[in-house]
Design an enzyme around this catalytic site. Structure first.
Site, mmCIF file in Angstrom:
data_model
loop_
_atom_site.group_PDB
_atom_site.id
_atom_site.type_symbol
_atom_site.label_atom_id
_atom_site.label_comp_id
_atom_site.label_asym_id
_atom_site.label_seq_id
_atom_site.Cartn_x
_atom_site.Cartn_y
_atom_site.Cartn_z
ATOM 1 N N SER A 101 30.346 -43.548 26.156
ATOM 2 C CA SER A 101 30.126 -43.263 24.733
ATOM 3 C C SER A 101 29.188 -42.106 24.431
ATOM 4 O O SER A 101 29.079 -41.696 23.282
ATOM 5 C CB SER A 101 29.613 -44.507 24.014
ATOM 6 N N SER B 54 31.817 -43.684 21.605
ATOM 7 C CA SER B 54 31.468 -44.153 20.291
ATOM 8 C C SER B 54 30.373 -43.334 19.599
ATOM 9 O O SER B 54 30.208 -43.439 18.390
ATOM 10 C CB SER B 54 31.002 -45.604 20.364
ATOM 11 N N LYS C 160 21.742 -42.195 16.672
ATOM 12 C CA LYS C 160 22.929 -43.052 16.501
ATOM 13 C C LYS C 160 22.531 -44.321 15.742
ATOM 14 O O LYS C 160 21.436 -44.861 15.974
ATOM 15 C CB LYS C 160 23.485 -43.401 17.888
#
Lengths: 478, 488
Positions: B178, B154, B79
């Site tokens: 997330s 997210s 990420k």
């Protein structure tokens, strides 16, 4: 109306740890801008603080030396504001639960002791420095030096217990003395390793409620602190006498104009939005840690002062002056241990030695006259090798050349003349050359004895033993 | 070229160990698939092809010298809020456009030491603020199962990268769901470890007291293998906990007979999608058949979780994001005439709408005069939520819930309704507030063919039970689930 000033001090002290409070960068003063930085103190995305235990150790030492209660649990907090010298946009400090509270310091002003209470001591990180381009021939830019960012600080907040600028100065001096004894800071006000802000208000004498205060910043010496406080007292007195009201505000000391000026309201309109620092767990300090620290504390200024007065029989004032600086006190003790009379040693240190240090702008550890040189010289006075008067010359010679007193006396031929026959012969010569004065003395002008002593000293280049000169003169003049 | 898109970390490691495949082959195949498929999905913000191949060559050398390891030579995606030294990390924000981190996160160092190959950085909601990966300054990621749908967020890019078969596993971060919510929406496994289990050093902070890095994988086993690599105490992170890290591979085969599984009544409320509800009830039944004891439990303060979260997370975020001021790194607006306007323009132009909304919320919550009513009150309620979980785990070992209230929704469906969007995390937020671990495991599909996940939670640092229960469920669930893959 007669007013009473009410003063409290907030003192920021840089702790002299080798590394910063939350990263491994060096704290050394004066290196290339931004040379002592890393991702952590630069506030790069993703970094986290890791507490330097040495900072806590030094805070605990300070807390114990100022008789504070050390908190078993204290907390870190974020103080949020935007400024280019603050790369994270917040300063990690302590807010609701500081490391120590409720301490006190004894001060002496005009021979009267007084207790100044300490409200709290907390730890925090220092910010960096802005260098404005004007000084670098580049007025369109400002530069940021983050070497100081993350240098550990403690803030020591007093209660509003001081009632004059003298007391404020005495408090700060005492605090500095204690911190230096502890070896936790070099307390250099000019370099900014000790910074004091004063909260000043006045109130009619006899009134209990505090008046509205102003906070004065930017005093980088003891003298400026005292001047700034006096200025504030006078300024507020004038306002009240004119029927006005003091505004609560932050003011800056302007040392070139000797006045305080209000900070622009924009600069102080901060809501710091303090909240507990989520990146650091609460700080736990065990009782064992506190007890061990207490055992490791050195003899502090008050205890040393009392011991000096009691053990050496020197006046309170001398003891106070000698113990303000731990190294000065050690110097004195070294001289006395070599057999010198404490009061004589104290006199010489407090006058001649301190004058030399002041002239040279150095500390006692750099004194050109070592304790051994001074004690040897004092011993030469005691055994009559030199007179007290000659000693002053010997001292000057030692100071300028770094030679020991024996060497100076030998080279300059300054050994005292104690030969009564030789002195008598000299006196006879002076009588012969000054018959009028001899007659005058015999006619009752006994003050002329001073003239004869002076002439003998002149003739012997000051080497004649003054006591013998006086004695023989009186015998011969009848 | 061989297709490795359905492999797992464990199966790749076996192939690498017995010489069936080389890391370079696998990584090249990954990169080719990304080039072919990712224009549809857009899971990656940046593929570091050269770095990846270089690491693969290194891994092959280590393999050739006899070294073996579960991640050695295996490609992973990261990420874009986890920093890699000298490589760009943007957090999907314009304000960090072209920002090169001067250091690597602890998890990156650990992965490199284990020989993992980092393919590149995945898309996300800007600064991890969002539940759909639509709040990215670089455009949304699409759900590999249905490119009209969001992948969740997210960590949508990292979930989608695994679902799309680019790599068998990836890292995300979870502040309020997330990792787990996008895992649920993308049909992969996603774990949020106990707060303090994985170092946050090098994870760009959103809400420091809630953030935790965790793995995505196609299987529970893969999630365990990644946890073995990234977990453990880190002196650089004072909130990481100094306790031994068990080998989580050992947890996978543990029997669940007699395991008490709690179903919190507050999580089975009106408005929850019936298909989601059915999958979770079915999961409970299957676990019960295997000998687990299913009990109804209560987490009484659940209804306050979202409010508490949006006070605390935004408060911390408002402070954490102050460093993006245009002074030292990242984006600086040229429109500022003085310091103050430089700040204003930089942040106005550099941050997206959702980030600004949360900065304002958080600033407000911490402001003098409001602190007690918002921040302090929220902290107190957080303590009540923590206590809810402590009480619950006295009665059960595992809590079973839906991961998300619905399967993946369409792109744009909730984009203009932040409150609706915030409700996507209604089942995941409490675990972050309590600090306990949670995992999402694929449990079925909606009638529209979109994945549905099942969430399990366990007590602090009890990932062992969590992996045991999750692996058991993985064995017990409808076997067809494992064989379905998105049609890309």
């Amino acid at each position: 109306m007669k007013y009473e000033p009410v003063i409290g001090l907030e003192v920021h002290v840089q702790l002299n740890t080798n590394t910063k409070i939350f990263c491994g960068c060096s704290t050394q003063f004066g290196s290339e801008p931004n040379a002592q930085t890393c991702p952590i103190c630069l506030g790069m995305p993703g970094v986290l603080p890791a507490l330097n235990r040495e900072v806590v150790a030094k805070a605990i030492r300070t807390a114990l030396a100022t008789q504070c209660e050390v908190a078993n649990v204290s907390r870190w907090a974020r103080k949020n504001y935007f400024y280019p010298d603050l790369p994270k946009g917040y300063q990690i400090s302590q807010f609701e639960l500081p490391i120590a509270v409720n301490g006190k310091i004894e001060i002496i002003v005009d021979g009267r002791p007084k207790t100044i209470r300490i409200h709290r001591i907390h730890m925090e990180e220092d910010a960096g420095k802005l260098i404005h381009g004007e000084n670098l021939g580049d007025p369109a830019h400002s530069y940021v030096d983050l070497n100081r960012t993350g240098v550990p600080l403690i803030e020591i907040v007093s209660e509003a217990d001081m009632r004059s600028s003298e007391e404020a100065k005495a408090y700060l001096e005492k605090l500095k003395s204690i911190l230096q004894y502890l070896g936790v800071s070099d307390c250099n006000m000019e370099e900014g390793s000790m910074r004091a802000d004063a909260n000043v208000s006045i109130r009619p004498v006899g009134q209990e409620k505090f008046g509205t205060r102003s906070e004065v910043k930017n005093m980088n010496s003891f003298r400026y602190l005292q001047k700034a406080v006096d200025y504030e007292i006078a300024r507020q007195t004038e306002i009240l006498d004119d029927g006005g009201r003091v505004v609560q505000e932050t003011r800056l000391w302007d040392s070139t104009r000797n006045i305080t000026l209000p900070m622009r309201s924009k600069e102080e309109a901060h809501d710091y939005r303090y909240f507990p620092e989520p990146d650091l767990p609460p700080l736990h300090v065990s009782n064992e840690w506190v007890e061990e620290t207490a055992k490791s504390l050195p003899e502090l200024p008050d205890a040393k002062r009392e011991r000096f007065a009691a053990d050496y029989g020197i006046p309170e004032y001398d003891a106070e002056v000698l113990t303000t600086d731990q190294k000065l006190a050690a110097y004195f003790e070294e001289v006395v241990k070599s057999g010198s009379d404490p009061k004589t040693a104290s006199n010489w240190i407090m006058t001649e030695i301190m004058r030399v240090l002041k002239d040279r702008g150095v500390g006692i550890e750099q004194s050109p006259v070592t304790p051994k040189m001074l004690s040897d010289m004092l011993n030469m006075i005691k055994d009559g090798t030199i007179s007290g008067k000659i000693a002053k010359d010997v001292f000057v010679e030692m100071e300028t050349t770094g030679k020991g007193p024996q060497e100076v006396v030998r080279e300059k031929g300054l050994v005292q003349i104690t030969d009564e026959v030789a002195i008598g012969k000299q006196i006879e010569e002076i009588f012969a050359a000054n018959p009028e004065q001899v007659a005058g003395y015999k006619a009752g002008k006994t003050k002329l004895i001073g003239f004869f002593v002076g002439e003998v000293m002149k003739a012997t280049k000051g080497k004649a033993n003054p006591a013998l000169v006086n004695k023989i003169l009186k015998e011969k003049l009848g | 070229m061989t297709d490795y898109s359905k492999e797992t970390v464990a199966s790749l490691a076996r192939k690498l160990a017995n010489g069936e495949a080389s890391s370079v082959e696998i990584v090249k195949s990954s990169i080719e698939r990304i080039k072919k498929v990712d224009p549809q999905v857009r899971a990656f913000l940046r593929v570091e092809e050269n770095d990846a191949l270089e690491s693969a060559v290194m891994a092959d050398k280590r393999l050739a010298s006899g070294e073996r390891g579960p991640l050695l030579g295996v490609p992973l995606a990261i990420k874009d809020n986890i920093v890699v030294e000298n490589r760009i990390t943007t957090c999907a924000s314009r304000i960090l456009e072209n920002f090169k981190a001067p250091y690597s996160a602890t998890v990156i160092k650990k992965l490199r030491a284990a020989g993992a190959v980092i393919l590149g950085k995945t898309n996300m909601d800007e600064f991890a603020m969002g539940s759909s990966t639509e709040n990215s300054a670089y455009g949304p990621t699409r759900n590999p199962w249905d490119t009209k749908a969001v992948p969740g967020g997210s960590s949508g890019g990292s979930a989608a990268a695994v679902a799309a078969g680019y790599c068998p596993a990836s890292l995300g971060s979870d502040t309020g769901g997330s990792i787990r919510q996008p895992a649920s929406l993308c049909g992969v496994v996603g774990l949020k470890p106990t707060y303090g289990r994985v170092s946050r050093f090098g994870l760009v902070a959103f809400a420091s007291s809630l953030d935790q890095i965790g793995p995505f994988g196609r299987t529970v086993e893969d999630a365990a293998l990644l946890m073995n690599a990234i977990g453990g105490y880190d002196p650089m992170d004072s909130t990481s906990v100094n306790m031994p890290l068990p080998d989580f591979s050992d947890s996978l085969k543990k029997d669940i007979k007699g395991l008490v599984v709690g179903l919190p009544k507050e999580y089975f409320i009106e408005g929850i999608d019936p298909e989601v509800q059915k999958v979770v009830r079915d999961a409970a039944d299957r676990l019960a058949k295997e000998g687990a004891r299913i009990e109804e439990i209560s987490l009484p303060h659940t209804e306050y979780a979202i409010s508490v979260y949006y006070v605390l997370a935004t408060a911390e975020a408002s402070s954490n994001l102050e460093r993006y001021d245009g002074v030292r790194y990242g984006y600086r607006s040229k429109n500022g005439a003085d310091l103050s306007s430089m700040y204003t323009h930089t942040r106005t132009e550099g941050f997206g709408a959702e980030v600004k909304r949360r900065i304002m919320l958080g600033t407000y919550a911490l402001s003098s005069g409001y602190y007690d009513a918002y921040y302090l009150k929220a902290q107190k309620v957080r303590t009540l939520i923590v206590n809810d979980f402590k009480d619950a785990f006295k009665k059960c070992r595992i809590i079973l819930t839906p991961t998300a209230p619905t399967p993946a929704f369409d792109i744009g469906e909730k984009a203009n309704n932040p409150l609706q969007m915030y409700l996507s995390d209604i089942f995941t937020i409490s675990t972050n507030l309590a600090g306990v671990p949670g995992i999402s495991i694929p449990g079925g599909f909606s009638s529209g063919g979109r994945p549905i996940g099942v969430q399990m939670m366990a007590g602090h640092f009890d990932e062992d039970s969590l992996f045991a229960a999750a692996a058991a469920y993985e064995r017990l669930r409808d076997t067809s689930i494992a064989h379905r893959s998105p049609n890309l």
